[in-house]
Design an enzyme around this catalytic site. Structure first.
Site, PDB file in Angstrom:
ATOM      1  N   ARG A  53     -29.849  -1.122  10.718  1.00  0.00           N
ATOM      2  CA  ARG A  53     -28.694  -1.645  10.003  1.00  0.00           C
ATOM      3  C   ARG A  53     -28.738  -3.179   9.968  1.00  0.00           C
ATOM      4  O   ARG A  53     -29.023  -3.821  10.978  1.00  0.00           O
ATOM      5  CB  ARG A  53     -27.388  -1.203  10.669  1.00  0.00           C
ATOM      6  CG  ARG A  53     -27.130   0.303  10.595  1.00  0.00           C
ATOM      7  CD  ARG A  53     -26.830   0.745   9.179  1.00  0.00           C
ATOM      8  NE  ARG A  53     -26.528   2.167   9.086  1.00  0.00           N
ATOM      9  CZ  ARG A  53     -27.411   3.106   8.789  1.00  0.00           C
ATOM     10  NH1 ARG A  53     -28.697   2.768   8.581  1.00  0.00           N
ATOM     11  NH2 ARG A  53     -27.048   4.371   8.699  1.00  0.00           N
ATOM     12  N   ARG A  58     -20.275 -13.179  10.878  1.00  0.00           N
ATOM     13  CA  ARG A  58     -19.376 -14.100  10.181  1.00  0.00           C
ATOM     14  C   ARG A  58     -18.451 -14.863  11.128  1.00  0.00           C
ATOM     15  O   ARG A  58     -17.921 -15.893  10.784  1.00  0.00           O
ATOM     16  CB  ARG A  58     -18.540 -13.303   9.173  1.00  0.00           C
ATOM     17  CG  ARG A  58     -17.633 -14.123   8.287  1.00  0.00           C
ATOM     18  CD  ARG A  58     -18.406 -14.939   7.270  1.00  0.00           C
ATOM     19  NE  ARG A  58     -17.495 -15.625   6.353  1.00  0.00           N
ATOM     20  CZ  ARG A  58     -17.012 -16.846   6.537  1.00  0.00           C
ATOM     21  NH1 ARG A  58     -17.340 -17.522   7.630  1.00  0.00           N
ATOM     22  NH2 ARG A  58     -16.198 -17.391   5.670  1.00  0.00           N
ATOM     23  N   MET A 100     -11.764 -21.014  10.053  1.00  0.00           N
ATOM     24  CA  MET A 100     -12.576 -20.438  11.134  1.00  0.00           C
ATOM     25  C   MET A 100     -12.103 -20.948  12.494  1.00  0.00           C
ATOM     26  O   MET A 100     -11.676 -22.101  12.631  1.00  0.00           O
ATOM     27  CB  MET A 100     -14.050 -20.793  10.942  1.00  0.00           C
ATOM     28  CG  MET A 100     -14.644 -20.326   9.622  1.00  0.00           C
ATOM     29  SD  MET A 100     -14.497 -18.553   9.343  1.00  0.00           S
ATOM     30  CE  MET A 100     -15.508 -17.913  10.692  1.00  0.00           C
ATOM     31  N   GLU A 114      -4.874 -25.642  10.118  1.00  0.00           N
ATOM     32  CA  GLU A 114      -5.344 -25.374   8.766  1.00  0.00           C
ATOM     33  C   GLU A 114      -4.225 -25.520   7.746  1.00  0.00           C
ATOM     34  O   GLU A 114      -4.453 -25.976   6.624  1.00  0.00           O
ATOM     35  CB  GLU A 114      -5.950 -23.971   8.692  1.00  0.00           C
ATOM     36  CG  GLU A 114      -7.233 -23.792   9.480  1.00  0.00           C
ATOM     37  CD  GLU A 114      -8.385 -24.608   8.908  1.00  0.00           C
ATOM     38  OE1 GLU A 114      -8.410 -24.862   7.688  1.00  0.00           O
ATOM     39  OE2 GLU A 114      -9.270 -25.017   9.695  1.00  0.00           O
ATOM     40  N   SER A 135     -14.833  -6.285   6.416  1.00  0.00           N
ATOM     41  CA  SER A 135     -15.958  -5.449   5.993  1.00  0.00           C
ATOM     42  C   SER A 135     -16.728  -4.946   7.216  1.00  0.00           C
ATOM     43  O   SER A 135     -17.855  -5.370   7.472  1.00  0.00           O
ATOM     44  CB  SER A 135     -16.889  -6.240   5.064  1.00  0.00           C
ATOM     45  OG  SER A 135     -17.895  -5.423   4.525  1.00  0.00           O
ATOM     46  N   PRO A 136     -16.137  -4.006   7.989  1.00  0.00           N
ATOM     47  CA  PRO A 136     -16.753  -3.587   9.244  1.00  0.00           C
ATOM     48  C   PRO A 136     -18.046  -2.794   9.078  1.00  0.00           C
ATOM     49  O   PRO A 136     -18.760  -2.578  10.057  1.00  0.00           O
ATOM     50  CB  PRO A 136     -15.664  -2.725   9.894  1.00  0.00           C
ATOM     51  CG  PRO A 136     -14.840  -2.225   8.751  1.00  0.00           C
ATOM     52  CD  PRO A 136     -14.843  -3.334   7.750  1.00  0.00           C
ATOM     53  N   GLY A 137     -18.364  -2.387   7.854  1.00  0.00           N
ATOM     54  CA  GLY A 137     -19.600  -1.660   7.632  1.00  0.00           C
ATOM     55  C   GLY A 137     -20.856  -2.492   7.823  1.00  0.00           C
ATOM     56  O   GLY A 137     -21.953  -1.938   7.981  1.00  0.00           O
ATOM     57  N   GLU A 164     -16.139 -31.701   4.398  1.00  0.00           N
ATOM     58  CA  GLU A 164     -16.483 -30.295   4.229  1.00  0.00           C
ATOM     59  C   GLU A 164     -16.501 -29.896   2.755  1.00  0.00           C
ATOM     60  O   GLU A 164     -16.611 -28.709   2.425  1.00  0.00           O
ATOM     61  CB  GLU A 164     -15.506 -29.409   5.010  1.00  0.00           C
ATOM     62  CG  GLU A 164     -15.585 -29.613   6.515  1.00  0.00           C
ATOM     63  CD  GLU A 164     -14.658 -28.678   7.287  1.00  0.00           C
ATOM     64  OE1 GLU A 164     -14.113 -27.737   6.657  1.00  0.00           O
ATOM     65  OE2 GLU A 164     -14.499 -28.887   8.508  1.00  0.00           O
TER      66      GLU A 164
END
Length: 213
Positions: A53, A58, A100, A114, A135-137, A164
């Protein structure tokens, strides 16, 4: 940050065994990409064959629903998103303020920082409402979503950190307009969609809590 391990449904047992055979980093840049080979326990018992996989590392992020209950306004931001552009979607997205979290930082404090950097406002009564994985996949990203009360008077304009290369336009969005965008399938940003869904359900209580009838 690691999410607490809860069963998918109360009182339900799920498989728990994972055997990592190999884990190799393939790219290290703004994001890290790796390949993991592993086996995991099956629902019916036993283990799967060895599978491979890809993983996008991230990191950990926060987003914050900024709401002025007196004006019944949400403070939202618009900016260019490379993932949307690569997917063929309009890359200038209307979203909630987000950013982040670095190791050792307090998530609530990052959300407040932020809000100041991206929207020029200072939230108070900041509270966590959700923790989600977009998106845990295949991605490790965890986003903690907060709510904060602001005074939207004079809020607007272009914001962001020059070093940035941030180019962020601030919008004051009436609550009814934001909810209509949600119901009209006009909010593709995942954390914004979830935050707006929470807000739509709790808006009346928020207004009552802050003395707005």
């Amino acid at each position: 940050m690691r999410l607490p391990i809860h069963p998918p449904l109360p009182g339900q047992n799920s498989p728990s065994q994972v055997e990592v055979v190999q884990h190799n980093v393939r790219h290290q840049g703004f994001m890290k990409f790796s390949v993991m080979t592993l086996r995991h326990e099956r629902f019916a018992g036993g283990m799967t064959p060895v599978i491979e996989r890809d993983i996008c590392h991230r990191g950990y992020a926060v987003a914050i629903v900024l709401y002025d209950p007196q004006a019944d306004m949400l403070v939202m931001v618009e900016q260019f998103r490379i993932g949307a552009f690569a997917a063929g979607v309009n890359p200038w997205m209307l979203e909630f303020v987000a950013g982040m979290v670095k190791p050792g930082e307090d998530p609530a404090e990052v959300a407040i920082r932020e809000a100041a950097e991206e929207a020029g406002c200072m939230p108070r009564d900041v509270r966590r409402v959700y923790t989600m994985m977009p998106s845990p996949g295949g991605c490790t990203e965890v986003v903690e979503i907060f709510f904060g009360v602001v005074d939207s008077t004079g809020v607007g304009g272009i914001h962001g950190l020059e070093d940035e290369v941030e180019d962020i336009r601030v919008h004051l969005v009436p609550a009814e307009t934001a909810i209509a965008l949600l119901d009209g399938d006009r909010v593709p940003s995942g954390f914004t969609l979830l935050g707006l869904s929470w807000f739509a359900r709790h808006r009346d209580r928020m207004r009552a809590d802050y003395g707005v009838v």
